[in-house]
Design an enzyme around this catalytic site. Structure first.
Site, PDB file in Angstrom:
ATOM      1  N   LYS A 190       0.865  -1.178   0.000  1.00  0.00           N
ATOM      2  CA  LYS A 190       0.000   0.000   0.000  1.00  0.00           C
ATOM      3  C   LYS A 190       0.905   1.233   0.000  1.00  0.00           C
ATOM      4  O   LYS A 190       1.934   1.264   0.687  1.00  0.00           O
ATOM      5  CB  LYS A 190      -0.854  -0.034   1.258  1.00  0.00           C
ATOM      6  CG  LYS A 190      -1.920   1.038   1.365  1.00  0.00           C
ATOM      7  CD  LYS A 190      -2.736   0.833   2.649  1.00  0.00           C
ATOM      8  CE  LYS A 190      -3.907   1.781   2.776  1.00  0.00           C
ATOM      9  NZ  LYS A 190      -4.686   1.542   4.010  1.00  0.00           N
ATOM     10  N   SER A 208      -9.503   1.162   3.030  1.00  0.00           N
ATOM     11  CA  SER A 208      -8.761   2.011   2.118  1.00  0.00           C
ATOM     12  C   SER A 208      -7.649   1.294   1.363  1.00  0.00           C
ATOM     13  O   SER A 208      -7.075   1.852   0.450  1.00  0.00           O
ATOM     14  CB  SER A 208      -8.146   3.164   2.915  1.00  0.00           C
ATOM     15  OG  SER A 208      -7.232   2.651   3.886  1.00  0.00           O
ATOM     16  N   SER A 238      -9.373  -1.204   7.377  1.00  0.00           N
ATOM     17  CA  SER A 238      -8.989  -1.053   5.966  1.00  0.00           C
ATOM     18  C   SER A 238      -8.313  -2.242   5.299  1.00  0.00           C
ATOM     19  O   SER A 238      -8.005  -2.172   4.113  1.00  0.00           O
ATOM     20  CB  SER A 238      -8.088   0.157   5.802  1.00  0.00           C
ATOM     21  OG  SER A 238      -8.869   1.320   5.729  1.00  0.00           O
TER      22      SER A 238
HETATM   23  N1  GLN Z   1     -12.733   3.468   6.705  1.00  0.00           N
HETATM   24  C1  GLN Z   1     -12.039   3.934   7.870  1.00  0.00           C
HETATM   25  C2  GLN Z   1     -11.690   5.407   7.721  1.00  0.00           C
HETATM   26  O1  GLN Z   1     -12.005   5.965   6.708  1.00  0.00           O
HETATM   27  C3  GLN Z   1     -10.835   3.087   8.125  1.00  0.00           C
HETATM   28  C4  GLN Z   1      -9.636   3.494   7.389  1.00  0.00           C
HETATM   29  C5  GLN Z   1      -8.458   2.649   7.685  1.00  0.00           C
HETATM   30  O2  GLN Z   1      -8.547   1.622   8.351  1.00  0.00           O
HETATM   31  N2  GLN Z   1      -7.319   3.106   7.225  1.00  0.00           N
HETATM   32  O3  GLN Z   1     -11.113   6.008   8.589  1.00  0.00           O
END
Ligand code: GLN
Length: 466
Positions: free
Chosen positions: A61, A136, A160
């Protein structure tokens, strides 16, 4: 040098390059080059002896820093940024002989649940381009699901990796907070951030996690425990008590997701697990709690992108420093990141701190206490759906941030509690993957992985659920 494996990685690099090119329509990759792949392969083939991951192609990532490739975090503000050092996980993977193939697309600064909030365009779900792969870490998930690589790194602040793993029909594991070094993971919410792993199989994910885990003098929050071992697959689940938290099985749960969980529960029971209902009442407050704490920490962490210390500088119209900050941050950050900074600044400001931030910290403790109580009552693992629905359509939730946030209801309580958890694929609903989540007490990754491997053997991930 042993004859059989000479140039083994070079051949894998060529094949991986071919697959990356074929996967281009997914928009899952932000940076890769055949030259770099070939050079890395040469290095691996020249390594004396083999590592645990020799020749395994992997993608990262793009919020994990690398010296040889840019790190953008999916943001315009970091366009063209090169880190002067490699993240600890990158050093560990390279020493184990892994072939790092690409940096992958993500929601900007890992803020999102669909990989639609990237400044470099959305990632497509590999089985249905009109849908999202989750987020994400959507780029990493899509490349594993598309068969480009057997495993990948993502990061979790609030789900995520498990959420996109569930959407894409692959395995995703988030370790205990402190198990894996955050050195070189671009900070979002520092009390929550965890580098996490995707795999095609539980074993692939376990091998990668065992290589990257363990204490690191460069990250004081890593816990001084031996690195995780790759556990044996359990022959069955006898002697294990699996808890089903009632709050994670709402009456209106999506039919396909409910069917996937029914199958998982049945198989677990057949393999000798004792199934018990438990209650985690405060998990209901996890989404609002998370969406106070994570933005608060993000607002602080993102202050460094000011066009002076970090970030592509833009000179504002007035030519003074305030105008430089305004132009740099106003043009460099996308709307979701700006929303988080505004929310985070608000909940930390005098007069609101007690009402929001402090209260959220208190609720965070209650959420963690619920898990402790369940595990203290003889429960070994918890089993829940990973997501409320299978992969949704692109554009479906972009106009409504709260609807997007609710995609994390079943995953983000675990982040607030710092526990290890994983998602495994348990079937398909109208062709789209459904995942089940297992949660373990802190630092019980081996229990989690060995039970998941046993379930993986008896649950056909590609069958249509009924
Ligand atoms: N969807 C969550 C957010 O937008 C989690 C994001 C993540 O785990 N990086 O904060």
């Amino acid at each position: 040098m042993s004859g059989a494996v000479v140039n083994g990685a070079v051949a894998i690099a060529a094949e991986t390059g071919k697959r990356l090119r074929a996967a281009q329509p997914l928009n899952a990759v932000l940076d890769w080059s055949q030259e770099l792949l070939d050079a890395e392969a040469g290095r691996i083939d020249a390594m004396p002896g083999g590592g645990m991951l020799t020749g395994m192609p992997l993608v990262l990532k793009d919020n994990i820093v690398t010296r040889e490739q840019p790190t953008t975090c999916g943001s315009r503000i970091l366009e063209g940024y090169y880190s002067p050092y490699n993240a600890t996980v990158v050093e560990r993977l390279r020493s184990a002989g892994a072939l790092i193939a690409a940096k992958t697309n993500l929601d900007e600064f890992a803020m999102g649940s669909s990989t639609e909030h990237s400044a470099y365009g959305r990632v497509k779900h590999p089985m249905d381009g009109s849908r999202v792969p989750g987020g994400s870490s959507g780029g990493s998930a899509a490349l594993v699901a598309a068969g480009v690589v057997p495993a990948a790194l993502g990061s979790e602040t609030g789900g995520s990796v498990r959420q996109p793993a569930s959407f894409c029909g692959i395995v995703g594991i988030k370790p205990s907070y402190g198990r894996v070094s955050r050195y070189g993971l671009v900070a979002f919410g520092s009390s929550l951030d965890c580098i996490s792993v995707f795999g095609r199989t539980v074993n692939d994910a376990a091998r990668v996690l065992s290589v990257i885990s363990g204490p690191d003098p460069l990250d004081a929050t890593t816990v001084d425990r031996l690195p995780m071992r790759v556990p044996e697959t359990l022959p069955d689940l006898s002697g294990l008590a699996i808890g089903l938290p009632a709050e994670y099985f709402p009456r209106d749960l999506h039919g396909g997701v409910a069917a996937g969980l029914r199958v998982t529960i049945e198989r677990a029971r057949e393999m000798g697990a004792q199934i018990r209902e438990v209650s985690l009442p405060n998990s209901a407050y996890a989404v609002p709690t998370y969406y106070i704490i994570a933005p608060a920490e993000a607002a602080a962490n993102l202050a460094r992108y000011d066009g002076v210390r970090y970030g592509a500088r833009r000179i504002g119209s007035e030519g003074d420093i305030r105008s430089l900050y305004r132009a740099t941050r106003g043009q460099g950050f996308g709307p979701e990141v700006q929303r988080r900074i505004l929310v985070g600044t608000y909940v930390l400001s005098a007069g609101y701190y007690d009402a929001y931030y402090r209260k959220a910290q208190q609720v965070r403790s209650l959420i963690a206490d619920d898990f402790q109580r369940a595990f203290g009552s003889g429960i070994d693992l918890l089993l829940t759906p990973t997501t409320p629905t299978p992969a949704f359509k692109a554009g479906e939730k972009t106009a409504d941030p709260v609807a997007m946030y609710l995609a994390d209801v079943f995953v983000c309580p675990v982040n607030l509690a710092g526990l290890p958890a994983l998602s495994i694929p348990v079937g398909r609903s109208e062709g789209l993957p459904v995942g089940a989540q297992l949660i373990a007490p802190a630092f019980e990754e081996e229990r989690l992985l060995s039970a998941a491997a046993a379930l993986e053997r008896v649950i056909p991930a590609e069958d249509e659920l009924r």
